[in-house]
Scaffold this motif. Sequence first.
Motif, PDB file in Angstrom:
ATOM      1  N   GLN A  10      -0.409   4.260   5.482  1.00 29.97           N
ATOM      2  CA  GLN A  10      -1.578   4.668   4.943  1.00 29.97           C
ATOM      3  C   GLN A  10      -1.552   4.287   3.477  1.00 29.97           C
ATOM      4  OE1 GLN A  10      -3.708   7.824   5.941  1.00 29.97           O
ATOM      5  NE2 GLN A  10      -4.514   6.176   4.499  1.00 29.97           N
ATOM      6  N   ASP A  11      -0.559   3.968   2.923  1.00 30.90           N
ATOM      7  CA  ASP A  11      -0.530   3.628   1.443  1.00 30.90           C
ATOM      8  C   ASP A  11      -1.208   1.957   1.322  1.00 30.90           C
ATOM      9  OD1 ASP A  11       0.266   6.018   0.719  1.00 30.90           O
ATOM     10  OD2 ASP A  11       2.071   5.160  -0.618  1.00 30.90           O
ATOM     11  N   ILE A  12      -0.820   1.205   2.299  1.00 30.41           N
ATOM     12  CA  ILE A  12      -1.190   0.113   2.356  1.00 30.41           C
ATOM     13  C   ILE A  12      -2.696  -0.034   2.847  1.00 30.41           C
ATOM     14  CG2 ILE A  12      -0.943  -2.292   3.766  1.00 30.41           C
ATOM     15  CD1 ILE A  12       2.068  -1.667   4.076  1.00 30.41           C
ATOM     16  N   ALA A  13      -3.065   0.701   3.435  1.00 30.43           N
ATOM     17  CA  ALA A  13      -4.503   0.608   4.160  1.00 30.43           C
ATOM     18  C   ALA A  13      -5.156   1.070   3.041  1.00 30.43           C
ATOM     19  CB  ALA A  13      -4.696   1.550   5.500  1.00 30.43           C
ATOM     20  N   SER A  14      -4.707   2.183   2.190  1.00 28.42           N
ATOM     21  CA  SER A  14      -5.546   2.600   0.648  1.00 28.42           C
ATOM     22  C   SER A  14      -5.591   1.562  -0.478  1.00 28.42           C
ATOM     23  CB  SER A  14      -5.075   3.843   0.622  1.00 28.42           C
ATOM     24  OG  SER A  14      -5.291   4.454   1.542  1.00 28.42           O
ATOM     25  N   GLY A  15      -4.945   0.474  -0.163  1.00 26.87           N
ATOM     26  CA  GLY A  15      -4.672  -0.593  -1.348  1.00 26.87           C
ATOM     27  C   GLY A  15      -3.528  -0.715  -2.028  1.00 26.87           C
ATOM     28  N   GLY A  16      -2.478   0.520  -1.836  1.00 24.74           N
ATOM     29  CA  GLY A  16      -1.351   0.415  -2.491  1.00 24.74           C
ATOM     30  C   GLY A  16      -0.124   0.176  -1.605  1.00 24.74           C
ATOM     31  N   GLY A  17       0.866   0.750  -1.776  1.00 28.13           N
ATOM     32  CA  GLY A  17       2.097   0.286  -1.073  1.00 28.13           C
ATOM     33  C   GLY A  17       2.909  -0.665  -1.718  1.00 28.13           C
ATOM     34  N   PRO A  18       3.748  -1.189  -1.181  1.00 27.76           N
ATOM     35  CA  PRO A  18       4.683  -1.938  -1.589  1.00 27.76           C
ATOM     36  C   PRO A  18       4.062  -3.467  -2.013  1.00 27.76           C
ATOM     37  CG  PRO A  18       5.123  -1.872   0.841  1.00 27.76           C
ATOM     38  CD  PRO A  18       4.366  -0.864   0.443  1.00 27.76           C
ATOM     39  N   ARG A  19       4.583  -4.224  -2.809  1.00 29.60           N
ATOM     40  CA  ARG A  19       4.135  -5.476  -3.202  1.00 29.60           C
ATOM     41  C   ARG A  19       4.160  -6.446  -1.735  1.00 29.60           C
ATOM     42  NH1 ARG A  19       7.429  -9.262  -7.079  1.00 29.60           N
ATOM     43  NH2 ARG A  19       8.939  -8.964  -5.219  1.00 29.60           N
ATOM     44  N   ASP A  20       5.044  -6.429  -1.227  1.00 31.97           N
ATOM     45  CA  ASP A  20       5.309  -7.344  -0.020  1.00 31.97           C
ATOM     46  C   ASP A  20       5.522  -6.479   1.300  1.00 31.97           C
ATOM     47  OD1 ASP A  20       5.200  -9.736  -1.574  1.00 31.97           O
ATOM     48  OD2 ASP A  20       7.390  -9.307  -1.991  1.00 31.97           O
ATOM     49  N   ALA A  21       5.036  -6.803   2.211  1.00 28.44           N
ATOM     50  CA  ALA A  21       5.316  -6.060   3.676  1.00 28.44           C
ATOM     51  C   ALA A  21       4.732  -6.895   4.997  1.00 28.44           C
ATOM     52  CB  ALA A  21       4.528  -4.691   3.498  1.00 28.44           C
ATOM     53  N   LEU A  22       5.722  -6.450   5.955  1.00 33.06           N
ATOM     54  CA  LEU A  22       5.208  -7.024   7.204  1.00 33.06           C
ATOM     55  C   LEU A  22       5.627  -5.835   8.291  1.00 33.06           C
ATOM     56  CD1 LEU A  22       7.910  -7.853   9.206  1.00 33.06           C
ATOM     57  CD2 LEU A  22       7.947  -9.776   7.486  1.00 33.06           C
ATOM     58  N   LEU A  23       4.760  -5.862   9.165  1.00 35.50           N
ATOM     59  CA  LEU A  23       4.950  -5.019  10.526  1.00 35.50           C
ATOM     60  C   LEU A  23       5.571  -5.514  11.524  1.00 35.50           C
ATOM     61  CD1 LEU A  23       4.576  -1.939  11.736  1.00 35.50           C
ATOM     62  CD2 LEU A  23       2.391  -2.500  12.123  1.00 35.50           C
ATOM     63  N   ALA A  24       6.594  -5.061  12.209  1.00 41.26           N
ATOM     64  CA  ALA A  24       7.152  -5.668  13.127  1.00 41.26           C
ATOM     65  C   ALA A  24       7.232  -4.745  14.327  1.00 41.26           C
ATOM     66  CB  ALA A  24       8.868  -5.995  12.950  1.00 41.26           C
ATOM     67  N   MET A  25       6.803  -5.176  15.528  1.00 33.74           N
ATOM     68  CA  MET A  25       6.698  -4.545  16.800  1.00 33.74           C
ATOM     69  C   MET A  25       7.942  -4.808  17.577  1.00 33.74           C
ATOM     70  SD  MET A  25       4.134  -2.546  16.063  1.00 33.74           S
ATOM     71  CE  MET A  25       4.061  -1.724  17.646  1.00 33.74           C
ATOM     72  N   GLY A  26       8.960  -3.433  17.725  1.00 29.99           N
ATOM     73  CA  GLY A  26      10.077  -4.024  18.417  1.00 29.99           C
ATOM     74  C   GLY A  26      11.199  -4.785  17.654  1.00 29.99           C
ATOM     75  N   HIS A  27      12.409  -4.533  17.885  1.00 31.14           N
ATOM     76  CA  HIS A  27      13.410  -5.276  16.946  1.00 31.14           C
ATOM     77  C   HIS A  27      14.645  -5.731  18.105  1.00 31.14           C
ATOM     78  CE1 HIS A  27      15.106  -1.240  17.798  1.00 31.14           C
ATOM     79  NE2 HIS A  27      16.221  -1.803  18.122  1.00 31.14           N
ATOM     80  N   ALA A  28      15.294  -6.457  17.425  1.00 30.45           N
ATOM     81  CA  ALA A  28      16.603  -7.158  18.199  1.00 30.45           C
ATOM     82  C   ALA A  28      17.836  -6.394  17.966  1.00 30.45           C
ATOM     83  CB  ALA A  28      16.738  -8.529  17.777  1.00 30.45           C
TER      84      ALA A  28
END
Length: 202
Positions: free
Chosen positions: A127-145
Amino acid sequence: MAFVNITQPDPAVMDNSLSLAGMLLVATPMLGGTLFGQSLIYLCSHTPDGGAMGLVINKRLPRPDFDDLLEQLQIEPVPPMRRIGLCAGGPVEEGHGLVLHSADWSGQDSMRITDNVALTSSMDVLQDIASGGGPRDALLAMGHAGWSAGQLEQEILQHDAWLVVPATRELIFGMDHTVKWRRALASINIDPARMSGQTGHA
């Protein structure tokens, strides 16, 4: 291709006091032809007694894109004021998204991994990223190991499946996924062209 002698962690050092959380795993040619071939994995958690969990950070996920995902989750605004990349994070719980991000932001369900990197599983970060804020760096991972207790140590020390590399901001959050694996190897002075289907201990 010629054999290259690669230094791996000393088994005597990989005891219960050593956690590899916050480090990168670089797939060796031993994993060629598998799901993890040429993968670069950021380790989010690791204890020799409790196993490990990490995110593949160099396999781009073409669908859904970030806008589609926000629509599915009913997060506004769409189109967003800011976008982040999506990765295929691993074969476990592929429908579950985790946001790996810089530690300058913290919210509900955030877990600090290192002084500079955190992991969040709740939607408030999106929500914060979509609104233009949030953390400086980010990636969204679907699933994990994931690895069970002792499994990762065995893959590193006995099967030469992974090299352990210090994480940098560029290796974690750089947008050009096609070069991350090679750059991770270059950071420890290894030329992929000289690697064979097996590695060795110094």
